[in-house]
Design a protein around this motif. Structure first.
Motif, PDB file in Angstrom:
ATOM      1  N   MET B 204       0.809  -1.218   0.000  1.00  0.00           N
ATOM      2  CA  MET B 204       0.000   0.000   0.000  1.00  0.00           C
ATOM      3  C   MET B 204       0.843   1.271   0.000  1.00  0.00           C
ATOM      4  N   SER B 205       2.116   1.112   0.264  1.00  0.00           N
ATOM      5  CA  SER B 205       2.974   2.300   0.276  1.00  0.00           C
ATOM      6  C   SER B 205       3.223   2.828  -1.131  1.00  0.00           C
ATOM      7  N   GLU B 206       2.851   2.030  -2.137  1.00  0.00           N
ATOM      8  CA  GLU B 206       3.103   2.461  -3.514  1.00  0.00           C
ATOM      9  C   GLU B 206       2.165   3.581  -3.933  1.00  0.00           C
ATOM     10  N   GLN B 207       2.701   4.538  -4.665  1.00  0.00           N
ATOM     11  CA  GLN B 207       1.867   5.576  -5.276  1.00  0.00           C
ATOM     12  C   GLN B 207       1.435   5.069  -6.642  1.00  0.00           C
ATOM     13  N   LEU B 208       0.155   4.786  -6.784  1.00  0.00           N
ATOM     14  CA  LEU B 208      -0.315   4.227  -8.046  1.00  0.00           C
ATOM     15  C   LEU B 208      -1.163   5.236  -8.784  1.00  0.00           C
ATOM     16  N   LYS B 209      -1.089   5.160 -10.112  1.00  0.00           N
ATOM     17  CA  LYS B 209      -2.062   5.931 -10.880  1.00  0.00           C
ATOM     18  C   LYS B 209      -2.355   5.215 -12.197  1.00  0.00           C
ATOM     19  N   PRO B 210      -3.569   5.376 -12.715  1.00  0.00           N
ATOM     20  CA  PRO B 210      -3.929   4.687 -13.954  1.00  0.00           C
ATOM     21  C   PRO B 210      -2.927   5.018 -15.056  1.00  0.00           C
ATOM     22  N   GLY B 211      -2.569   4.023 -15.841  1.00  0.00           N
ATOM     23  CA  GLY B 211      -1.614   4.243 -16.911  1.00  0.00           C
ATOM     24  C   GLY B 211      -0.205   3.801 -16.567  1.00  0.00           C
ATOM     25  N   ASP B 212       0.034   3.485 -15.275  1.00  0.00           N
ATOM     26  CA  ASP B 212       1.352   2.968 -14.899  1.00  0.00           C
ATOM     27  C   ASP B 212       1.654   1.680 -15.663  1.00  0.00           C
ATOM     28  N   THR B 213       2.902   1.533 -16.077  1.00  0.00           N
ATOM     29  CA  THR B 213       3.275   0.362 -16.867  1.00  0.00           C
ATOM     30  C   THR B 213       3.630  -0.808 -15.955  1.00  0.00           C
ATOM     31  N   ILE B 214       3.129  -1.985 -16.309  1.00  0.00           N
ATOM     32  CA  ILE B 214       3.451  -3.213 -15.582  1.00  0.00           C
ATOM     33  C   ILE B 214       4.305  -4.087 -16.501  1.00  0.00           C
ATOM     34  N   VAL B 215       5.457  -4.538 -15.994  1.00  0.00           N
ATOM     35  CA  VAL B 215       6.341  -5.388 -16.797  1.00  0.00           C
ATOM     36  C   VAL B 215       6.722  -6.625 -15.977  1.00  0.00           C
ATOM     37  N   THR B 216       7.376  -7.590 -16.627  1.00  0.00           N
ATOM     38  CA  THR B 216       7.825  -8.765 -15.877  1.00  0.00           C
ATOM     39  C   THR B 216       8.974  -8.360 -14.951  1.00  0.00           C
ATOM     40  N   SER B 217       9.087  -9.082 -13.829  1.00  0.00           N
ATOM     41  CA  SER B 217      10.086  -8.699 -12.833  1.00  0.00           C
ATOM     42  C   SER B 217      11.447  -9.330 -13.103  1.00  0.00           C
ATOM     43  N   SER B 220      11.882 -14.766 -11.764  1.00  0.00           N
ATOM     44  CA  SER B 220      11.856 -16.188 -12.073  1.00  0.00           C
ATOM     45  C   SER B 220      12.798 -16.411 -13.251  1.00  0.00           C
ATOM     46  N   THR B 221      13.028 -17.670 -13.594  1.00  0.00           N
ATOM     47  CA  THR B 221      13.908 -17.949 -14.729  1.00  0.00           C
ATOM     48  C   THR B 221      13.119 -18.029 -16.026  1.00  0.00           C
ATOM     49  N   ILE B 222      11.804 -17.802 -15.943  1.00  0.00           N
ATOM     50  CA  ILE B 222      10.964 -18.024 -17.117  1.00  0.00           C
ATOM     51  C   ILE B 222      11.034 -16.853 -18.091  1.00  0.00           C
ATOM     52  N   PHE B 223      10.849 -15.631 -17.560  1.00  0.00           N
ATOM     53  CA  PHE B 223      10.835 -14.454 -18.433  1.00  0.00           C
ATOM     54  C   PHE B 223      12.001 -13.531 -18.100  1.00  0.00           C
ATOM     55  N   PRO B 224      12.566 -12.896 -19.108  1.00  0.00           N
ATOM     56  CA  PRO B 224      13.551 -11.845 -18.857  1.00  0.00           C
ATOM     57  C   PRO B 224      12.849 -10.673 -18.185  1.00  0.00           C
ATOM     58  N   LYS B 225      13.632  -9.778 -17.652  1.00  0.00           N
ATOM     59  CA  LYS B 225      13.084  -8.586 -17.022  1.00  0.00           C
ATOM     60  C   LYS B 225      12.509  -7.643 -18.084  1.00  0.00           C
ATOM     61  N   ASP B 226      11.522  -6.837 -17.657  1.00  0.00           N
ATOM     62  CA  ASP B 226      11.024  -5.716 -18.478  1.00  0.00           C
ATOM     63  C   ASP B 226      10.259  -6.100 -19.730  1.00  0.00           C
ATOM     64  N   ILE B 227       9.667  -7.279 -19.750  1.00  0.00           N
ATOM     65  CA  ILE B 227       8.771  -7.567 -20.869  1.00  0.00           C
ATOM     66  C   ILE B 227       7.413  -6.985 -20.529  1.00  0.00           C
ATOM     67  N   MET B 228       6.804  -6.340 -21.518  1.00  0.00           N
ATOM     68  CA  MET B 228       5.534  -5.654 -21.309  1.00  0.00           C
ATOM     69  C   MET B 228       4.447  -6.635 -20.863  1.00  0.00           C
ATOM     70  N   VAL B 229       3.716  -6.276 -19.821  1.00  0.00           N
ATOM     71  CA  VAL B 229       2.556  -7.050 -19.380  1.00  0.00           C
ATOM     72  C   VAL B 229       1.279  -6.273 -19.699  1.00  0.00           C
ATOM     73  N   GLY B 230       1.257  -5.005 -19.303  1.00  0.00           N
ATOM     74  CA  GLY B 230       0.078  -4.181 -19.559  1.00  0.00           C
ATOM     75  C   GLY B 230       0.170  -2.888 -18.791  1.00  0.00           C
ATOM     76  N   VAL B 231      -0.961  -2.189 -18.689  1.00  0.00           N
ATOM     77  CA  VAL B 231      -0.973  -0.944 -17.918  1.00  0.00           C
ATOM     78  C   VAL B 231      -2.020  -1.018 -16.818  1.00  0.00           C
ATOM     79  N   LEU B 232      -1.739  -0.264 -15.744  1.00  0.00           N
ATOM     80  CA  LEU B 232      -2.647  -0.218 -14.610  1.00  0.00           C
ATOM     81  C   LEU B 232      -3.941   0.473 -15.032  1.00  0.00           C
ATOM     82  N   GLU B 233      -5.066  -0.194 -14.812  1.00  0.00           N
ATOM     83  CA  GLU B 233      -6.331   0.446 -15.158  1.00  0.00           C
ATOM     84  C   GLU B 233      -7.023   0.962 -13.902  1.00  0.00           C
ATOM     85  N   SER B 234      -7.043   0.126 -12.851  1.00  0.00           N
ATOM     86  CA  SER B 234      -7.636   0.569 -11.585  1.00  0.00           C
ATOM     87  C   SER B 234      -7.004  -0.257 -10.480  1.00  0.00           C
ATOM     88  N   TYR B 235      -7.232   0.149  -9.220  1.00  0.00           N
ATOM     89  CA  TYR B 235      -6.699  -0.641  -8.117  1.00  0.00           C
ATOM     90  C   TYR B 235      -7.603  -0.485  -6.911  1.00  0.00           C
TER      91      TYR B 235
END
Lengths: 171, 283
Positions: B204-217, B220-235
Protein backbone atom coordinates in the motif's frame (compact mmCIF):
# COMPACT_ATOMS: atom_id res chain seq x y z
CA UNK A 1 -26.53 -53.19 -39.99
CA UNK A 2 -23.22 -52.44 -41.72
CA UNK A 3 -24.70 -49.25 -43.14
CA UNK A 4 -25.66 -48.15 -39.62
CA UNK A 5 -22.15 -48.86 -38.32
CA UNK A 6 -20.49 -46.98 -41.18
CA UNK A 7 -22.89 -44.03 -40.88
CA UNK A 8 -22.18 -43.78 -37.16
CA UNK A 9 -18.40 -44.00 -37.56
CA UNK A 10 -18.47 -41.28 -40.23
CA UNK A 11 -20.76 -39.18 -38.06
CA UNK A 12 -18.39 -39.51 -35.09
CA UNK A 13 -15.37 -38.42 -37.16
CA UNK A 14 -17.22 -35.56 -38.87
CA UNK A 15 -18.59 -34.10 -35.64
CA UNK A 16 -15.26 -34.37 -33.80
CA UNK A 17 -13.61 -32.46 -36.64
CA UNK A 18 -16.44 -29.90 -36.70
CA UNK A 19 -16.07 -29.41 -32.96
CA UNK A 20 -12.31 -28.93 -32.83
CA UNK A 21 -11.87 -26.94 -36.01
CA UNK A 22 -14.91 -24.76 -36.59
CA UNK A 23 -16.78 -24.53 -33.28
CA UNK A 24 -13.70 -24.30 -31.07
CA UNK A 25 -12.17 -21.60 -33.27
CA UNK A 26 -15.34 -19.50 -33.31
CA UNK A 27 -14.60 -18.45 -29.74
CA UNK A 28 -17.94 -16.80 -29.06
CA UNK A 29 -17.11 -15.69 -25.53
CA UNK A 30 -17.21 -17.50 -22.24
CA UNK A 31 -20.99 -17.96 -22.09
CA UNK A 32 -21.50 -19.49 -25.51
CA UNK A 33 -19.51 -22.71 -25.63
CA UNK A 34 -21.55 -25.26 -27.56
CA UNK A 35 -20.31 -28.84 -27.53
CA UNK A 36 -22.03 -30.16 -30.61
CA UNK A 37 -19.94 -33.33 -30.54
CA UNK A 38 -22.34 -34.89 -27.98
CA UNK A 39 -24.58 -35.62 -30.97
CA UNK A 40 -22.32 -38.46 -32.03
CA UNK A 41 -22.97 -40.18 -28.68
CA UNK A 42 -26.65 -39.30 -28.38
CA UNK A 43 -27.59 -40.12 -31.97
CA UNK A 44 -26.43 -43.73 -31.66
CA UNK A 45 -29.31 -46.19 -32.28
CA UNK A 46 -31.74 -46.46 -29.36
CA UNK A 47 -31.47 -50.24 -29.11
CA UNK A 48 -27.67 -50.24 -29.15
CA UNK A 49 -25.93 -52.01 -26.26
CA UNK A 50 -25.53 -49.39 -23.52
CA UNK A 51 -22.07 -50.66 -22.56
CA UNK A 52 -20.82 -49.98 -26.09
CA UNK A 53 -22.40 -46.55 -26.06
CA UNK A 54 -20.44 -45.81 -22.91
CA UNK A 55 -17.13 -46.99 -24.39
CA UNK A 56 -17.71 -44.85 -27.48
CA UNK A 57 -18.57 -41.87 -25.24
CA UNK A 58 -15.36 -42.37 -23.28
CA UNK A 59 -13.12 -42.43 -26.34
CA UNK A 60 -14.89 -39.56 -28.10
CA UNK A 61 -14.55 -37.55 -24.88
CA UNK A 62 -10.85 -38.34 -24.64
CA UNK A 63 -10.26 -37.22 -28.23
CA UNK A 64 -12.05 -33.92 -27.55
CA UNK A 65 -9.98 -33.53 -24.35
CA UNK A 66 -6.83 -33.98 -26.38
CA UNK A 67 -7.76 -31.06 -28.63
CA UNK A 68 -9.09 -28.86 -25.83
CA UNK A 69 -6.29 -29.66 -23.35
CA UNK A 70 -8.93 -30.42 -20.74
CA UNK A 71 -7.52 -33.82 -19.69
CA UNK A 72 -10.42 -36.07 -18.75
CA UNK A 73 -13.18 -33.48 -18.35
CA UNK A 74 -14.97 -34.16 -21.61
CA UNK A 75 -14.45 -37.90 -21.11
CA UNK A 76 -16.08 -37.66 -17.67
CA UNK A 77 -19.02 -35.63 -18.96
CA UNK A 78 -19.53 -37.92 -21.98
CA UNK A 79 -19.41 -41.09 -19.90
CA UNK A 80 -21.89 -39.46 -17.53
CA UNK A 81 -24.46 -38.78 -20.26
CA UNK A 82 -23.95 -42.28 -21.66
CA UNK A 83 -24.85 -43.52 -18.17
CA UNK A 84 -27.93 -41.27 -17.99
CA UNK A 85 -29.07 -42.02 -21.54
CA UNK A 86 -31.08 -45.23 -20.79
CA UNK A 87 -32.95 -43.49 -17.95
CA UNK A 88 -33.69 -40.40 -20.08
CA UNK A 89 -34.88 -42.67 -22.90
CA UNK A 90 -37.21 -44.40 -20.41
CA UNK A 91 -38.60 -41.09 -19.12
CA UNK A 92 -39.40 -39.80 -22.61
CA UNK A 93 -40.54 -43.17 -24.00
CA UNK A 94 -43.66 -42.86 -26.15
CA UNK A 95 -46.73 -44.85 -25.16
CA UNK A 96 -46.17 -48.49 -26.07
CA UNK A 97 -42.36 -48.03 -26.03
CA UNK A 98 -39.90 -47.50 -28.86
CA UNK A 99 -40.02 -49.32 -32.17
CA UNK A 100 -37.14 -51.82 -32.33
CA UNK A 101 -35.57 -49.93 -35.23
CA UNK A 102 -36.22 -46.43 -33.85
CA UNK A 103 -33.46 -43.84 -34.21
CA UNK A 104 -33.24 -40.70 -32.10
CA UNK A 105 -34.24 -38.44 -34.99
CA UNK A 106 -37.00 -35.93 -35.69
CA UNK A 107 -38.40 -38.16 -38.44
CA UNK A 108 -38.60 -41.15 -36.18
CA UNK A 109 -39.87 -39.67 -32.91
CA UNK A 110 -41.02 -36.12 -33.57
CA UNK A 111 -39.79 -32.65 -32.77
CA UNK A 112 -40.91 -32.47 -29.13
CA UNK A 113 -39.29 -35.76 -28.24
CA UNK A 114 -36.07 -34.76 -30.02
CA UNK A 115 -35.82 -31.42 -28.25
CA UNK A 116 -36.48 -32.95 -24.81
CA UNK A 117 -34.10 -35.87 -25.27
CA UNK A 118 -31.14 -33.97 -26.72
CA UNK A 119 -31.80 -30.89 -24.56
CA UNK A 120 -31.84 -32.83 -21.29
CA UNK A 121 -28.68 -34.78 -21.99
CA UNK A 122 -26.81 -31.79 -23.45
CA UNK A 123 -27.64 -29.83 -20.28
CA UNK A 124 -26.39 -32.67 -18.04
CA UNK A 125 -23.19 -32.91 -20.10
CA UNK A 126 -22.51 -29.16 -20.01
CA UNK A 127 -23.29 -28.86 -16.28
CA UNK A 128 -20.77 -31.54 -15.33
CA UNK A 129 -18.20 -30.25 -17.82
CA UNK A 130 -18.39 -26.59 -16.78
CA UNK A 131 -18.31 -27.33 -13.05
CA UNK A 132 -15.35 -29.65 -13.54
CA UNK A 133 -13.66 -26.93 -15.53
CA UNK A 134 -14.29 -24.25 -12.90
CA UNK A 135 -13.30 -26.76 -10.18
CA UNK A 136 -15.05 -24.56 -7.64
CA UNK A 137 -18.53 -23.53 -6.63
CA UNK A 138 -17.50 -19.95 -5.96
CA UNK A 139 -18.82 -18.82 -9.34
CA UNK A 140 -21.87 -21.05 -9.00
CA UNK A 141 -24.39 -18.87 -10.84
CA UNK A 142 -22.01 -17.88 -13.63
CA UNK A 143 -21.16 -21.51 -14.24
CA UNK A 144 -24.83 -22.51 -14.10
CA UNK A 145 -25.75 -19.76 -16.57
CA UNK A 146 -22.91 -20.80 -18.90
CA UNK A 147 -24.13 -24.41 -18.85
CA UNK A 148 -27.74 -23.41 -19.58
CA UNK A 149 -26.91 -20.93 -22.36
CA UNK A 150 -24.34 -23.23 -23.98
CA UNK A 151 -26.51 -26.35 -23.83
CA UNK A 152 -29.38 -24.40 -25.42
CA UNK A 153 -26.99 -23.45 -28.23
CA UNK A 154 -25.82 -27.06 -28.49
CA UNK A 155 -29.42 -28.26 -28.76
CA UNK A 156 -30.18 -25.79 -31.55
CA UNK A 157 -27.04 -26.91 -33.43
CA UNK A 158 -28.04 -30.56 -32.91
CA UNK A 159 -31.51 -29.89 -34.37
CA UNK A 160 -29.96 -28.17 -37.39
CA UNK A 161 -27.54 -31.07 -37.84
CA UNK A 162 -30.37 -33.62 -37.59
CA UNK A 163 -32.37 -31.72 -40.20
CA UNK A 164 -29.35 -31.61 -42.52
CA UNK A 165 -28.65 -35.30 -42.02
CA UNK A 166 -32.27 -36.17 -42.84
CA UNK A 167 -31.60 -35.51 -46.48
CA UNK A 168 -28.93 -38.17 -46.37
CA UNK A 169 -30.20 -40.93 -48.67
CA UNK A 170 -28.57 -43.52 -46.41
CA UNK A 171 -31.08 -42.86 -43.64
CA UNK B 1 -18.49 -67.61 -6.85
CA UNK B 2 -21.74 -67.76 -8.75
CA UNK B 3 -23.00 -64.95 -6.53
CA UNK B 4 -20.11 -62.69 -7.53
CA UNK B 5 -20.58 -63.42 -11.23
CA UNK B 6 -24.26 -62.75 -10.88
CA UNK B 7 -23.51 -59.44 -9.15
CA UNK B 8 -21.17 -58.34 -11.95
CA UNK B 9 -23.64 -59.41 -14.58
CA UNK B 10 -26.46 -57.49 -13.00
CA UNK B 11 -24.47 -54.36 -12.28
CA UNK B 12 -22.03 -54.31 -15.18
CA UNK B 13 -23.35 -51.03 -16.51
CA UNK B 14 -22.90 -49.17 -13.22
CA UNK B 15 -19.50 -50.80 -12.64
CA UNK B 16 -18.36 -49.84 -16.14
CA UNK B 17 -19.59 -46.30 -15.48
CA UNK B 18 -17.69 -46.16 -12.18
CA UNK B 19 -14.49 -47.46 -13.79
CA UNK B 20 -14.52 -45.11 -16.80
CA UNK B 21 -15.51 -42.15 -14.67
CA UNK B 22 -12.70 -42.96 -12.25
CA UNK B 23 -10.17 -42.94 -15.12
CA UNK B 24 -11.48 -39.63 -16.44
CA UNK B 25 -11.55 -37.90 -13.07
CA UNK B 26 -8.11 -39.26 -12.23
CA UNK B 27 -6.75 -37.23 -15.14
CA UNK B 28 -8.74 -34.18 -14.10
CA UNK B 29 -7.60 -34.14 -10.51
CA UNK B 30 -3.94 -34.97 -10.88
CA UNK B 31 -2.86 -31.70 -9.44
CA UNK B 32 0.31 -31.16 -11.45
CA UNK B 33 -0.40 -28.74 -14.22
CA UNK B 34 2.89 -29.28 -15.91
CA UNK B 35 2.39 -32.62 -17.56
CA UNK B 36 -1.24 -32.36 -16.55
CA UNK B 37 -2.28 -33.17 -20.04
CA UNK B 38 0.54 -35.73 -20.16
CA UNK B 39 -1.26 -38.29 -22.25
CA UNK B 40 -3.96 -36.36 -24.01
CA UNK B 41 -3.03 -32.94 -25.21
CA UNK B 42 -2.82 -30.96 -28.37
CA UNK B 43 0.97 -31.34 -28.67
CA UNK B 44 0.06 -34.87 -29.72
CA UNK B 45 1.01 -35.59 -33.33
CA UNK B 46 -2.60 -36.20 -34.40
CA UNK B 47 -4.11 -33.13 -32.75
CA UNK B 48 -1.15 -30.97 -33.75
CA UNK B 49 -1.38 -32.08 -37.38
CA UNK B 50 -5.13 -31.42 -37.53
CA UNK B 51 -4.59 -27.91 -36.17
CA UNK B 52 -1.73 -27.37 -38.59
CA UNK B 53 -3.83 -28.48 -41.55
CA UNK B 54 -6.71 -26.28 -40.40
CA UNK B 55 -4.36 -23.37 -39.95
CA UNK B 56 -3.01 -23.96 -43.44
CA UNK B 57 -6.52 -23.32 -44.76
CA UNK B 58 -7.64 -20.45 -42.54
CA UNK B 59 -4.23 -19.01 -41.69
CA UNK B 60 -4.48 -16.32 -44.34
CA UNK B 61 -7.21 -14.46 -42.52
CA UNK B 62 -5.96 -11.77 -40.23
CA UNK B 63 -2.52 -11.65 -41.80
CA UNK B 64 -2.75 -7.88 -42.23
CA UNK B 65 -2.97 -7.36 -38.50
CA UNK B 66 -0.17 -9.81 -37.82
CA UNK B 67 2.06 -8.09 -40.40
CA UNK B 68 1.41 -4.70 -38.89
CA UNK B 69 2.40 -5.96 -35.46
CA UNK B 70 5.57 -7.58 -36.76
CA UNK B 71 6.52 -4.48 -38.77
CA UNK B 72 6.08 -2.30 -35.68
CA UNK B 73 8.29 -4.71 -33.77
CA UNK B 74 10.95 -4.61 -36.49
CA UNK B 75 10.99 -0.83 -36.36
CA UNK B 76 11.43 -0.92 -32.60
CA UNK B 77 14.22 -3.47 -32.81
CA UNK B 78 16.06 -1.43 -35.44
CA UNK B 79 15.95 1.59 -33.16
CA UNK B 80 17.23 -0.49 -30.30
CA UNK B 81 20.04 -1.93 -32.39
CA UNK B 82 21.13 1.54 -33.38
CA UNK B 83 21.47 2.50 -29.74
CA UNK B 84 23.12 -0.79 -28.81
CA UNK B 85 25.83 -0.23 -31.45
CA UNK B 86 26.66 3.10 -29.95
CA UNK B 87 26.95 1.37 -26.60
CA UNK B 88 24.38 3.60 -25.01
CA UNK B 89 20.70 3.91 -24.15
CA UNK B 90 18.46 1.25 -22.67
CA UNK B 91 16.23 -0.85 -24.92
CA UNK B 92 13.06 0.62 -26.32
CA UNK B 93 10.24 0.71 -23.79
CA UNK B 94 8.36 -2.50 -23.30
CA UNK B 95 10.89 -4.68 -24.93
CA UNK B 96 13.46 -6.81 -23.16
CA UNK B 97 17.17 -6.33 -22.97
CA UNK B 98 17.75 -9.47 -24.93
CA UNK B 99 21.08 -9.13 -26.62
CA UNK B 100 23.32 -6.71 -28.41
CA UNK B 101 26.63 -5.38 -27.26
CA UNK B 102 25.73 -3.66 -24.05
CA UNK B 103 23.95 -6.60 -22.48
CA UNK B 104 25.07 -10.10 -21.80
CA UNK B 105 23.06 -12.37 -23.97
CA UNK B 106 21.45 -15.15 -22.04
CA UNK B 107 17.99 -15.43 -23.54
CA UNK B 108 17.33 -17.18 -26.82
CA UNK B 109 14.22 -16.49 -28.87
CA UNK B 110 12.56 -19.16 -31.03
CA UNK B 111 9.87 -17.87 -33.40
CA UNK B 112 6.62 -19.84 -33.51
CA UNK B 113 3.19 -19.71 -35.04
CA UNK B 114 0.04 -20.18 -32.97
CA UNK B 115 -1.86 -23.11 -34.50
CA UNK B 116 -4.70 -23.20 -32.01
CA UNK B 117 -5.83 -20.81 -29.33
CA UNK B 118 -8.71 -20.45 -26.90
CA UNK B 119 -9.87 -17.52 -24.79
CA UNK B 120 -13.34 -18.60 -23.69
CA UNK B 121 -12.51 -21.24 -21.08
CA UNK B 122 -11.40 -20.89 -17.45
CA UNK B 123 -8.14 -22.60 -18.47
CA UNK B 124 -6.92 -21.43 -21.83
CA UNK B 125 -4.16 -23.04 -23.87
CA UNK B 126 -2.42 -22.50 -27.19
CA UNK B 127 -0.77 -24.97 -29.51
CA UNK B 128 2.46 -23.84 -31.19
CA UNK B 129 4.16 -25.26 -34.27
CA UNK B 130 7.50 -25.77 -32.49
CA UNK B 131 8.52 -28.63 -30.22
CA UNK B 132 11.40 -30.57 -28.70
CA UNK B 133 13.30 -30.67 -31.95
CA UNK B 134 13.31 -26.88 -32.06
CA UNK B 135 14.73 -26.74 -28.56
CA UNK B 136 11.44 -25.91 -26.84
CA UNK B 137 11.04 -27.35 -23.34
CA UNK B 138 8.48 -27.23 -20.57
CA UNK B 139 8.64 -24.16 -18.39
CA UNK B 140 9.85 -21.78 -21.08
CA UNK B 141 8.21 -18.39 -21.39
CA UNK B 142 6.26 -17.26 -24.46
CA UNK B 143 5.96 -13.64 -25.57
CA UNK B 144 4.49 -11.85 -28.58
CA UNK B 145 5.62 -8.54 -30.08
CA UNK B 146 3.04 -6.88 -27.81
CA UNK B 147 4.09 -8.55 -24.55
CA UNK B 148 3.80 -11.57 -22.32
CA UNK B 149 1.70 -14.51 -23.56
CA UNK B 150 2.19 -17.63 -21.42
CA UNK B 151 4.32 -20.57 -20.34
CA UNK B 152 5.06 -23.81 -22.19
CA UNK B 153 3.55 -26.73 -20.25
CA UNK B 154 3.97 -29.59 -22.66
CA UNK B 155 6.01 -30.50 -25.70
CA UNK B 156 6.22 -33.21 -28.34
CA UNK B 157 8.69 -33.52 -31.19
CA UNK B 158 7.06 -30.86 -33.38
CA UNK B 159 4.42 -29.14 -31.25
CA UNK B 160 4.05 -27.59 -27.87
CA UNK B 161 1.18 -26.56 -25.61
CA UNK B 162 1.27 -23.18 -23.90
CA UNK B 163 -0.69 -22.26 -20.80
CA UNK B 164 -1.76 -18.74 -21.67
CA UNK B 165 -1.93 -15.85 -19.20
CA UNK B 166 -5.69 -16.40 -19.52
CA UNK B 167 -5.44 -19.55 -17.41
CA UNK B 168 -6.28 -19.60 -13.74
CA UNK B 169 -3.22 -21.73 -12.97
CA UNK B 170 -0.83 -19.33 -14.65
CA UNK B 171 1.05 -17.16 -12.16
CA UNK B 172 3.80 -14.81 -13.28
CA UNK B 173 5.96 -12.44 -11.28
CA UNK B 174 5.37 -8.87 -12.49
CA UNK B 175 6.29 -5.41 -11.26
CA UNK B 176 5.56 -1.72 -11.59
CA UNK B 177 8.12 -0.41 -14.04
CA UNK B 178 8.64 2.91 -12.29
CA UNK B 179 9.24 1.62 -8.74
CA UNK B 180 10.09 -2.06 -9.08
CA UNK B 181 7.38 -3.09 -6.55
CA UNK B 182 6.46 -6.60 -7.56
CA UNK B 183 3.57 -8.99 -7.13
CA UNK B 184 1.92 -12.00 -8.73
CA UNK B 185 -0.01 -11.65 -11.96
CA UNK B 186 -3.00 -13.98 -12.09
CA UNK B 187 -6.03 -14.23 -14.32
CA UNK B 188 -9.31 -14.93 -12.54
CA UNK B 189 -12.13 -16.21 -14.74
CA UNK B 190 -15.38 -14.67 -13.53
CA UNK B 191 -13.62 -11.61 -12.10
CA UNK B 192 -11.59 -10.47 -15.08
CA UNK B 193 -12.35 -10.62 -18.80
CA UNK B 194 -9.89 -11.62 -21.51
CA UNK B 195 -8.38 -8.13 -21.67
CA UNK B 196 -7.52 -7.88 -17.97
CA UNK B 197 -5.66 -9.73 -15.23
CA UNK B 198 -4.99 -9.01 -11.56
CA UNK B 199 -1.65 -8.05 -10.08
CA UNK B 200 -1.79 -9.14 -6.44
CA UNK B 201 0.10 -8.11 -3.33
CA UNK B 202 1.40 -4.69 -4.23
CA UNK B 203 2.29 -2.88 -0.97
CA UNK B 204 0.00 0.00 0.00
CA UNK B 205 2.97 2.30 0.28
CA UNK B 206 3.10 2.46 -3.51
CA UNK B 207 1.87 5.58 -5.28
CA UNK B 208 -0.31 4.23 -8.05
CA UNK B 209 -2.06 5.93 -10.88
CA UNK B 210 -3.93 4.69 -13.95
CA UNK B 211 -1.61 4.24 -16.91
CA UNK B 212 1.35 2.97 -14.90
CA UNK B 213 3.27 0.36 -16.87
CA UNK B 214 3.45 -3.21 -15.58
CA UNK B 215 6.34 -5.39 -16.80
CA UNK B 216 7.82 -8.76 -15.88
CA UNK B 217 10.09 -8.70 -12.83
CA UNK B 218 12.72 -11.14 -14.06
CA UNK B 219 12.84 -12.82 -10.65
CA UNK B 220 11.86 -16.19 -12.07
CA UNK B 221 13.91 -17.95 -14.73
CA UNK B 222 10.96 -18.02 -17.12
CA UNK B 223 10.84 -14.45 -18.43
CA UNK B 224 13.55 -11.85 -18.86
CA UNK B 225 13.08 -8.59 -17.02
CA UNK B 226 11.02 -5.72 -18.48
CA UNK B 227 8.77 -7.57 -20.87
CA UNK B 228 5.53 -5.65 -21.31
CA UNK B 229 2.56 -7.05 -19.38
CA UNK B 230 0.08 -4.18 -19.56
CA UNK B 231 -0.97 -0.94 -17.92
CA UNK B 232 -2.65 -0.22 -14.61
CA UNK B 233 -6.33 0.45 -15.16
CA UNK B 234 -7.64 0.57 -11.58
CA UNK B 235 -6.70 -0.64 -8.12
CA UNK B 236 -8.35 -1.37 -4.82
CA UNK B 237 -7.05 -2.19 -1.33
CA UNK B 238 -7.40 -5.74 -0.03
CA UNK B 239 -9.53 -5.60 3.15
CA UNK B 240 -7.50 -6.09 6.34
CA UNK B 241 -4.22 -6.46 4.50
CA UNK B 242 -1.71 -3.84 3.55
CA UNK B 243 -1.88 -4.66 -0.12
CA UNK B 244 -3.43 -3.35 -3.29
CA UNK B 245 -4.92 -5.53 -5.98
CA UNK B 246 -4.29 -3.95 -9.37
CA UNK B 247 -6.52 -4.47 -12.37
CA UNK B 248 -4.12 -4.67 -15.32
CA UNK B 249 -5.14 -4.01 -18.89
CA UNK B 250 -3.14 -6.62 -20.78
CA UNK B 251 -1.10 -5.41 -23.73
CA UNK B 252 -1.54 -8.60 -25.75
CA UNK B 253 -4.78 -9.09 -27.66
CA UNK B 254 -5.23 -12.78 -27.05
CA UNK B 255 -8.08 -13.24 -29.49
CA UNK B 256 -6.00 -12.30 -32.53
CA UNK B 257 -2.59 -13.64 -31.54
CA UNK B 258 -0.65 -15.21 -34.42
CA UNK B 259 3.13 -15.07 -34.06
CA UNK B 260 5.02 -15.52 -30.82
CA UNK B 261 8.51 -16.24 -29.49
CA UNK B 262 9.48 -19.00 -27.10
CA UNK B 263 12.19 -17.78 -24.72
CA UNK B 264 14.99 -20.04 -23.65
CA UNK B 265 16.95 -18.95 -20.60
CA UNK B 266 20.51 -20.09 -21.26
CA UNK B 267 21.44 -19.66 -17.62
CA UNK B 268 18.40 -21.27 -16.08
CA UNK B 269 20.18 -24.40 -14.85
CA UNK B 270 23.04 -22.45 -13.40
CA UNK B 271 20.68 -20.16 -11.54
CA UNK B 272 18.35 -22.86 -10.18
CA UNK B 273 21.17 -25.16 -9.10
CA UNK B 274 22.92 -22.31 -7.31
CA UNK B 275 19.69 -21.41 -5.56
CA UNK B 276 18.99 -25.01 -4.62
CA UNK B 277 22.47 -25.49 -3.21
CA UNK B 278 22.04 -22.37 -1.11
CA UNK B 279 18.76 -23.58 0.32
CA UNK B 280 20.34 -26.96 1.08
CA UNK B 281 23.18 -25.36 2.99
CA UNK B 282 20.74 -23.36 5.05
CA UNK B 283 18.83 -26.43 6.19
Amino acid sequence: MIVTVVVNIIRILVFILLQVTIIKQLDLGSYLNPFLYVICILALPINMNKGWVMFIAFFVGLIIDMFYNTMGMNAAASVFIAYCRPAVLRIYAPQGGYEPTANPTIQSLGLNWTISYYGTLALLHHLLLFFLEALTFSYFFETLAKAIVSSAATTVLILISLLLMQKNPLK
Amino acid sequence: MYGILEFFKRNYFSLLFAALEFFSLYFVFRDNYYHQAGYFNSSDAVAGSVYKAYNGITGYFGLAGANEELAAENARLHTELLHADKGSAPPAPGFPAHGGNTYNRYFDYTPAEVLDNSTARPDNFMTLDVGNEDGVREGMGVVSPAGIVGIVVNTSAHFSVVMSILNKNCKVSAMLKKSGAFGTLNWKPGETDIHHALLLQIPMSEQLKPGDTIVTSGYSTIFPKDIMVGVLESYKPVPEQYFYTINVKLSVKFKSIRYVYVIKNLRKEEKTSLEQNTYKEEE
